[in-house]
Enzyme design. Structure first.
Site, PDB file in Angstrom:
ATOM      1  N   ASP A 216      26.938  19.947  -6.632  1.00 16.23           N
ATOM      2  CA  ASP A 216      25.889  19.206  -5.933  1.00 16.23           C
ATOM      3  C   ASP A 216      26.552  18.419  -4.810  1.00 16.23           C
ATOM      4  O   ASP A 216      27.521  17.682  -5.043  1.00 16.23           O
ATOM      5  CB  ASP A 216      25.217  18.255  -6.937  1.00 16.23           C
ATOM      6  CG  ASP A 216      24.048  17.498  -6.324  1.00 16.23           C
ATOM      7  OD1 ASP A 216      24.051  17.266  -5.090  1.00 16.23           O
ATOM      8  OD2 ASP A 216      23.141  17.147  -7.088  1.00 16.23           O
TER       9      ASP A 216
ATOM     10  N   SER B 214      19.287  18.410  13.502  1.00 13.94           N
ATOM     11  CA  SER B 214      18.047  19.130  13.822  1.00 13.94           C
ATOM     12  C   SER B 214      17.378  18.521  15.032  1.00 13.94           C
ATOM     13  O   SER B 214      17.533  17.317  15.319  1.00 13.94           O
ATOM     14  CB  SER B 214      17.103  19.035  12.621  1.00 13.94           C
ATOM     15  OG  SER B 214      15.795  19.399  12.977  1.00 13.94           O
ATOM     16  N   ASN B 215      16.587  19.348  15.704  1.00 10.00           N
ATOM     17  CA  ASN B 215      15.769  18.845  16.819  1.00 10.00           C
ATOM     18  C   ASN B 215      14.858  17.710  16.363  1.00 10.00           C
ATOM     19  O   ASN B 215      14.433  16.887  17.168  1.00 10.00           O
ATOM     20  CB  ASN B 215      14.988  19.994  17.457  1.00 10.00           C
ATOM     21  CG  ASN B 215      13.873  20.536  16.580  1.00 10.00           C
ATOM     22  OD1 ASN B 215      12.738  20.089  16.669  1.00 10.00           O
ATOM     23  ND2 ASN B 215      14.171  21.498  15.716  1.00 10.00           N
TER      24      ASN B 215
ATOM     25  N   TYR C 167      12.528  13.307   7.355  1.00 10.19           N
ATOM     26  CA  TYR C 167      13.537  14.354   7.547  1.00 10.19           C
ATOM     27  C   TYR C 167      14.299  14.118   8.859  1.00 10.19           C
ATOM     28  O   TYR C 167      15.538  14.166   8.896  1.00 10.19           O
ATOM     29  CB  TYR C 167      12.827  15.724   7.560  1.00 10.19           C
ATOM     30  CG  TYR C 167      13.691  16.887   7.990  1.00 10.19           C
ATOM     31  CD1 TYR C 167      14.668  17.395   7.159  1.00 10.19           C
ATOM     32  CD2 TYR C 167      13.503  17.483   9.247  1.00 10.19           C
ATOM     33  CE1 TYR C 167      15.455  18.464   7.568  1.00 10.19           C
ATOM     34  CE2 TYR C 167      14.282  18.548   9.649  1.00 10.19           C
ATOM     35  CZ  TYR C 167      15.259  19.042   8.815  1.00 10.19           C
ATOM     36  OH  TYR C 167      16.033  20.095   9.217  1.00 10.19           O
TER      37      TYR C 167
ATOM     38  N   LYS D 247      18.333  13.181   9.822  1.00 15.20           N
ATOM     39  CA  LYS D 247      19.200  13.889  10.773  1.00 15.20           C
ATOM     40  C   LYS D 247      19.764  12.924  11.820  1.00 15.20           C
ATOM     41  O   LYS D 247      20.923  13.051  12.238  1.00 15.20           O
ATOM     42  CB  LYS D 247      18.431  15.040  11.434  1.00 15.20           C
ATOM     43  CG  LYS D 247      18.010  16.127  10.447  1.00 15.20           C
ATOM     44  CD  LYS D 247      19.211  16.751   9.738  1.00 15.20           C
ATOM     45  CE  LYS D 247      18.840  17.859   8.782  1.00 15.20           C
ATOM     46  NZ  LYS D 247      19.996  18.512   8.167  1.00 15.20           N
TER      47      LYS D 247
ATOM     48  N   SER E 203      15.029  26.349  16.015  1.00 17.31           N
ATOM     49  CA  SER E 203      14.386  27.140  14.951  1.00 17.31           C
ATOM     50  C   SER E 203      15.302  28.302  14.598  1.00 17.31           C
ATOM     51  O   SER E 203      15.292  29.353  15.265  1.00 17.31           O
ATOM     52  CB  SER E 203      13.027  27.660  15.435  1.00 17.31           C
ATOM     53  OG  SER E 203      12.231  26.591  15.908  1.00 17.31           O
TER      54      SER E 203
END
Ligand code: 15L
Length: 283
Positions: free
Chosen positions: A50, A110-111, A138, A142, A167
């Site tokens: 984990d 991420s964007n 989320y 990031k 994406s």
């Protein structure tokens, strides 16, 4: 660099692309996931652990030249779930790399760390201009991932490259994807560049293919050595035939984060939907 590259979240979609593509580019791979990977390749090491377990991560990182951190929740979820898996997992990854002496970490940002940034009216948006404008918990995880990476680079002199992925899917299926697509081949090329770039220090770069309709500036990624081979435009006719011509006022197309900036992604709604699905009563 000597030693394997530890890839966390190796059983996922991007992990699977990297497990195939990185060895072709000369990297030995040590794959880590919370579930066993049934189809490991010859020479591929495997660790079942984990990513939030610091002791296990220190052990897993021992002898690794670098870490590519993909593990975590891939979309909006409740705050406890996001903060545990994504923020806790990023902390454990960076701290384990530091303790084990792996000098480079590539983080799958991420964007959505900049999801509320408006799409530029003209020209391309740089990482700095977009800044941190998370569109969800989320996205906050990031943006926090990038902040943790910055801390470990500044404080401990590690190389930390954050990829603000668009994406990453096999092929575009929506009009937004015509701008945001990162192809499987380009995903491998981008990670390879992030691993190879001489002394990048701390860097944040968009992760997107060289799409004709892209919104994001590739200068910073190209400075690392990234060369995109794909363009979503080859799918444009089919996508537009299926979904219609893009409406420039569609909220999904006016902000970096697309759907994630809409009401459907409000955390309360996500939580309510999850409660319903698991048969729990809403308060
Ligand atoms: C992401 O960061 C998500 O992991 C993925 O599910 C997509 O939503 C992607 O961004 C995107 O913006 O298309």
């Amino acid at each position: 660099m000597s030693g394997p590259v530890l890839v966390t979240g190796a059983a996922g979609l991007i992990g699977t692309w990297l497990r195939g593509g990185l060895p072709e580019r000369g990297w030995a791979v040590r794959s880590l996931d919370v579930v066993p990977i049934p189809d490991t390749r010859p020479g591929e090491e495997q660790v079942v652990a984990d990513v939030t377990d610091l002791a296990a991560m220190v052990e897993a990182t021992r002898g690794a030249a670098a870490v590519v951190h993909l593990a975590g929740l891939p979309t909006e979820d409740t705050w406890p779930a996001i903060s545990h898996a994504n923020i806790g997992g990023t902390y454990a990854t960076l701290e384990a790399a530091r303790r084990s002496g792996a000098e480079r970490v590539v983080l799958a940002s991420s964007n959505h760390a900049a999801g509320y940034a408006p799409r530029p009216a003209e020209g391309l948006l740089t990482e700095d201009d977009a800044g941190h404008r998370p569109d969800t918990y989320y996205g906050v995880s990031k943006a926090t991932m990038e902040a943790l990476g910055s801390l470990y680079a500044d404080r401990y002199g590690m190389d930390v490259v954050c990829l603000r992925i668009g994406s990453a899917i096999p092929q575009p299926t929506t009009v937004r994807h015509l701008a945001t697509w990162l192809s499987p081949t380009d995903t491998v090329a981008l990670v390879d560049a992030a691993l190879r770039a001489p002394s990048p220090g701390f860097a944040v770069v968009w992760g997107v293919s060289d799409n004709t309709r892209r919104w994001w500036d590739l200068t910073a990624a190209q400075a690392l050595g990234y060369r995109s081979r794909d363009d979503a435009e080859v799918y444009a006719a089919a996508v537009i035939a299926a979904h219609g011509e893009p409406d420039p006022d569609d909220p999904v197309l006016t902000r970096v984060g697309g759907e994630f900036t809409t009401e459907a992604f409000d955390a309360d709604r996500v939580e309510a939907r999850q409660a319903q699905q698991s048969g729990r009563e809403e308060p």
